[in-house]
Scaffold this motif. Structure first.
Motif, PDB file in Angstrom:
ATOM      1  N   VAL A 381       1.021  -1.591   0.438  1.00 37.45           N
ATOM      2  CA  VAL A 381       0.091  -0.311  -0.076  1.00 37.45           C
ATOM      3  C   VAL A 381       0.552   1.262  -0.386  1.00 37.45           C
ATOM      4  CG1 VAL A 381      -1.501  -0.842   1.299  1.00 37.45           C
ATOM      5  CG2 VAL A 381       0.032  -0.021   2.376  1.00 37.45           C
ATOM      6  N   HIS A 401       3.212  -3.139   4.879  1.00 35.75           N
ATOM      7  CA  HIS A 401       1.342  -2.751   5.002  1.00 35.75           C
ATOM      8  C   HIS A 401       1.102  -3.351   3.970  1.00 35.75           C
ATOM      9  CE1 HIS A 401       1.590   0.354   8.569  1.00 35.75           C
ATOM     10  NE2 HIS A 401       2.286  -1.132   9.076  1.00 35.75           N
ATOM     11  N   GLU A 403      -2.094  -4.818   0.787  1.00 32.02           N
ATOM     12  CA  GLU A 403      -3.422  -5.401   0.832  1.00 32.02           C
ATOM     13  C   GLU A 403      -3.708  -6.678   0.430  1.00 32.02           C
ATOM     14  OE1 GLU A 403      -7.252  -4.510  -2.588  1.00 32.02           O
ATOM     15  OE2 GLU A 403      -5.429  -2.336  -2.259  1.00 32.02           O
ATOM     16  N   ASP A 419      -8.778  -4.253   2.456  1.00 30.83           N
ATOM     17  CA  ASP A 419      -8.615  -4.060   3.380  1.00 30.83           C
ATOM     18  C   ASP A 419      -6.280  -4.096   4.129  1.00 30.83           C
ATOM     19  OD1 ASP A 419     -10.632  -4.704   4.793  1.00 30.83           O
ATOM     20  OD2 ASP A 419      -9.677  -6.764   5.165  1.00 30.83           O
ATOM     21  N   VAL A 420      -6.099  -3.110   5.182  1.00 36.54           N
ATOM     22  CA  VAL A 420      -4.664  -3.024   5.105  1.00 36.54           C
ATOM     23  C   VAL A 420      -4.324  -4.273   6.469  1.00 36.54           C
ATOM     24  CG1 VAL A 420      -3.213  -1.552   4.890  1.00 36.54           C
ATOM     25  CG2 VAL A 420      -4.926  -1.024   4.030  1.00 36.54           C
ATOM     26  N   ARG A 440      -9.852  -1.146   7.148  1.00 40.87           N
ATOM     27  CA  ARG A 440      -9.988  -0.907   5.366  1.00 40.87           C
ATOM     28  C   ARG A 440      -9.220   0.765   4.777  1.00 40.87           C
ATOM     29  NH1 ARG A 440     -12.642  -4.707   2.818  1.00 40.87           N
ATOM     30  NH2 ARG A 440     -13.975  -3.002   1.404  1.00 40.87           N
ATOM     31  N   ARG A 441      -8.709   0.093   3.272  1.00 37.45           N
ATOM     32  CA  ARG A 441      -7.353   1.118   2.465  1.00 37.45           C
ATOM     33  C   ARG A 441      -8.583   2.266   2.369  1.00 37.45           C
ATOM     34  NH1 ARG A 441      -4.267  -1.147  -2.023  1.00 37.45           N
ATOM     35  NH2 ARG A 441      -3.068   0.853  -1.954  1.00 37.45           N
ATOM     36  N   GLU A 442      -9.558   1.817   2.322  1.00 41.27           N
ATOM     37  CA  GLU A 442     -10.684   3.256   1.718  1.00 41.27           C
ATOM     38  C   GLU A 442     -11.193   3.584   2.817  1.00 41.27           C
ATOM     39  OE1 GLU A 442      -9.324   4.907   0.086  1.00 41.27           O
ATOM     40  OE2 GLU A 442      -8.116   4.026  -1.703  1.00 41.27           O
ATOM     41  N   THR A 454      -7.884   6.842   8.799  1.00 44.16           N
ATOM     42  CA  THR A 454      -8.004   5.330   9.282  1.00 44.16           C
ATOM     43  C   THR A 454      -9.382   4.562  10.476  1.00 44.16           C
ATOM     44  OG1 THR A 454      -6.371   4.748  10.706  1.00 44.16           O
ATOM     45  CG2 THR A 454      -5.815   4.716   8.243  1.00 44.16           C
TER      46      THR A 454
END
Length: 584
Positions: A381, A401, A403, A419-420, A440-442, A454
């Motif tokens: 990420v 880190h 996804e 997800d991260v 969550r990434r977004e 985040t």
């Protein structure tokens, strides 16, 4: 309880790295060889270059097949699969139209996503795995336990799909949560014979089969509490989302007198919408005056270690304690007491099971990636590489880190989870990475000032502040608070008990924690583009009512409803705001 010391490797020795690479290749071939003949693989535009490369290659040994997969299969999201899945919802649904859709044959069930974000439901086809895998922890809906397990199980399904088969027969396929589908799969239970099992007990469980068919939210919890309190031999408590256990405790507290009276007299309480389920439950429930007297002496939930007084053999609690469930951890640990070992059930989603609990680390947060249901690849990420630069397991770096990207037994091709996770290290016995979920990434709210905190940063800030200043959080969610400019994070919080006398201090602490955790937020604040978050307290029972509303609205199972850290559903945003009782 003390946790075992982790023995993770910081990097992979060359020999172990090669062994892991070979193992990943074998697992990947096991999935994509048969699935490459599926309707999706043969027709999806996203796999056109993959098909073209396969067609132009005369020598198709395993090495070349894997090279073509890695070079020509892009990462995907849900949209490419949607039109193929929609064929199962056609009327009539012909076998020829849906057979071999993503994997060989017909699916056993369709798993529903939990729709945390408020977007439309996603469904994923689940095929019957090889028989030897049904006992793997990823597939065990009812893990073995000494004594009995308190694990309220709902068999509620969204709908039944009928497939008209070529032999003139028909096949019924349920659309339900992943846990319900796995339970039915493990027990070989079809929906046609549900009513014939109403006199049965779920193996090793406190709840009879009939309770799993109860549709009323309150009745489901009250009846599960009734049978669980009667059973003194509970050794394990299992709630998929740990904060649902808090709701369970609240029902016990609210209905304490009724429950004890029913146990003493051996009667099923007058709860709503039982219908034909009442008779089998009355048949299975017997009076127990001694147990009623013992419970009266203990009293309702409230004291530390209440659970081990009610269930003296209780040793283990299983449930997800991350994300919004983190707010309930203090109340859960207070009720359980220090002697009960807690752990997460694992890491994954409706798309596939990625990892199992790593007991040599922190069993609540550390997960070991496995190659059973999916082969997981990763996107860095923090990398400037294109999104298609996918990393294999042996290429990961401890502390990185990533996804997760899933290629599954059930026919997903390089599917991005969103997800991260952080790689904690590598298991010394086989080199598989041990990961922890971050966020969550977004998953954050992108504010007018252009920054995104985040989910984990937002959660940690309110949990810490509430524990110190407000009181015990029952649940929370976050909306964009645009009542003033610029827009900011608006916490909507439900607490149990009295409000702390210096509760307003929580705003400053939450603000300071976000400033310390997120550089972009800190910069935006000093430039006048951000302001302090707001905290509003909700009426008691708001989140219980929210879960009930979600169950009724979406027809998903009670156990699957989770509260989003960041709420995007506009209708529910207004619904929550109508239940604000005080602003700090």
């Amino acid at each position: 309880m003390s946790r075992p010391e982790t023995d993770l490797l910081d990097s992979l020795p060359a020999e172990l790295s090669q062994q892991l690479k070979d193992r990943v290749d074998r697992a990947l071939l096991e999935f994509i060889r048969p699935n490459s003949a599926s309707q999706f693989a043969q027709e999806a535009p996203e796999l056109a270059k993959f098909r073209e490369a396969i067609a132009q290659n005369d020598s198709m040994d395993d090495r070349e097949f894997l090279r073509i997969f890695r070079e020509f299969v892009p990462t995907t999201n849900y949209e490419p699969y949607r039109p193929f899945i929609a064929k199962f919802f056609a009327t009539p649904c012909k076998e020829a139209d849906v057979k071999n859709m993503f994997a060989p044959g017909l699916p056993y069930f369709l798993a529903m996503s939990s729709m945390t974000s408020g977007k439309s439901v996603k469904t994923f086809l689940k095929y019957l795995p090889p028989s030897h895998l049904l006992q793997h922890p990823l597939y065990l809906a009812l893990p073995p336990s000494e004594g009995t397990t308190l694990s309220p199980s709902s068999l509620k399904y969204s709908r039944i799909l009928t497939i008209d088969c070529e032999d003139g027969q028909s096949k019924q396929v349920t659309v339900c949560s992943l846990s319900i589908g796995f339970l039915r799969m493990a027990m070989n239970w079809d929906v046609e014979h549900d009513n014939e099992r109403l006199d049965l007990w779920l193996p090793g469980q406190t709840d009879p089969y009939a309770i799993s068919s109860v549709k009323s939210y309150r009745a489901f919890f009250v009846l599960n509490a009734l049978f669980a309190l009667t059973d003194r031999g509970v050794t394990t408590i299992r709630f998929f989302f740990a904060n649902v256990f808090v709701i369970f405790l609240q029902y016990i507290e609210d209905e304490w007198s009724l429950l004890i009276d029913c146990i003493e007299k051996g009667i099923i309480p007058d709860v709503e919408n039982l219908g034909h389920l009442r008779a089998p439950l009355e048949k299975l429930f017997k009076p127990n005056s001694d147990r009623a007297a013992e419970l009266r002496e203990i009293g309702p939930p409230g004291i530390q270690g209440w659970a081990v007084r009610v269930w003296p053999d209780l040793t283990r609690f299983i449930g997800i304690t991350g994300g919004p469930a983190a707010a309930s951890v203090p109340k859960i640990t207070h009720a359980l007491g220090p002697s009960v070992f807690t752990q997460s059930p694992g890491y994954g989603s409706s798309e596939g099971g990625v990892a199992i609990t790593y007991h040599k680390g922190d069993p609540n947060t550390d997960y070991k990636v496995v190659l059973v249901d999916v082969v997981t690849e990763f996107l860095d990420v923090h990398s400037n590489e294109p999104s298609e630069h996918v990393l294999s397991i042996h290429e990961l770096v401890a502390g990185g880190h990533y996804e997760p990207v899933l290629t599954t037994r059930n026919g997903l091709w390089r599917y991005r989870m969103g997800d991260v996770v952080i790689v904690k290290g590598f298991a010394p016995e086989d080199g598989l990475p041990v990961i922890s979920y971050l966020h969550r990434r977004e998953g954050g709210i992108v504010m007018a000032f252009g920054t995104t905190c985040t989910e984990s940063q937002l959660t940690n800030a309110i949990v810490s502040a509430a524990n110190r200043w407000i009181g015990q959080i029952m649940d929370f969610t976050i909306v964009g608070d645009d009542r003033d400019t610029p827009i900011t994070y608006g916490y909507l919080v439900e607490i149990g008990g009295e409000i702390g006398k210096d509760a307003r201090m929580a705003i400053q602490q939450t603000f300071e924690d976000l400033m310390a955790a997120n550089d972009e937020f800190r910069t935006a604040f000093w430039q006048g583009r951000a302001r302090k978050p707001t905290i509003r307290l909700l009426k008691k029972g708001t989140f219980t009512e929210y879960r009930r509303e979600k169950c009724d609205k979406t027809n998903i199972s009670i156990s699957q409803v989770k509260v989003p850290v960041v709420l995007s559903d506009q209708k529910f945003r207004e619904w929550f705001l109508e239940r604000v009782r005080i602003e700090l």
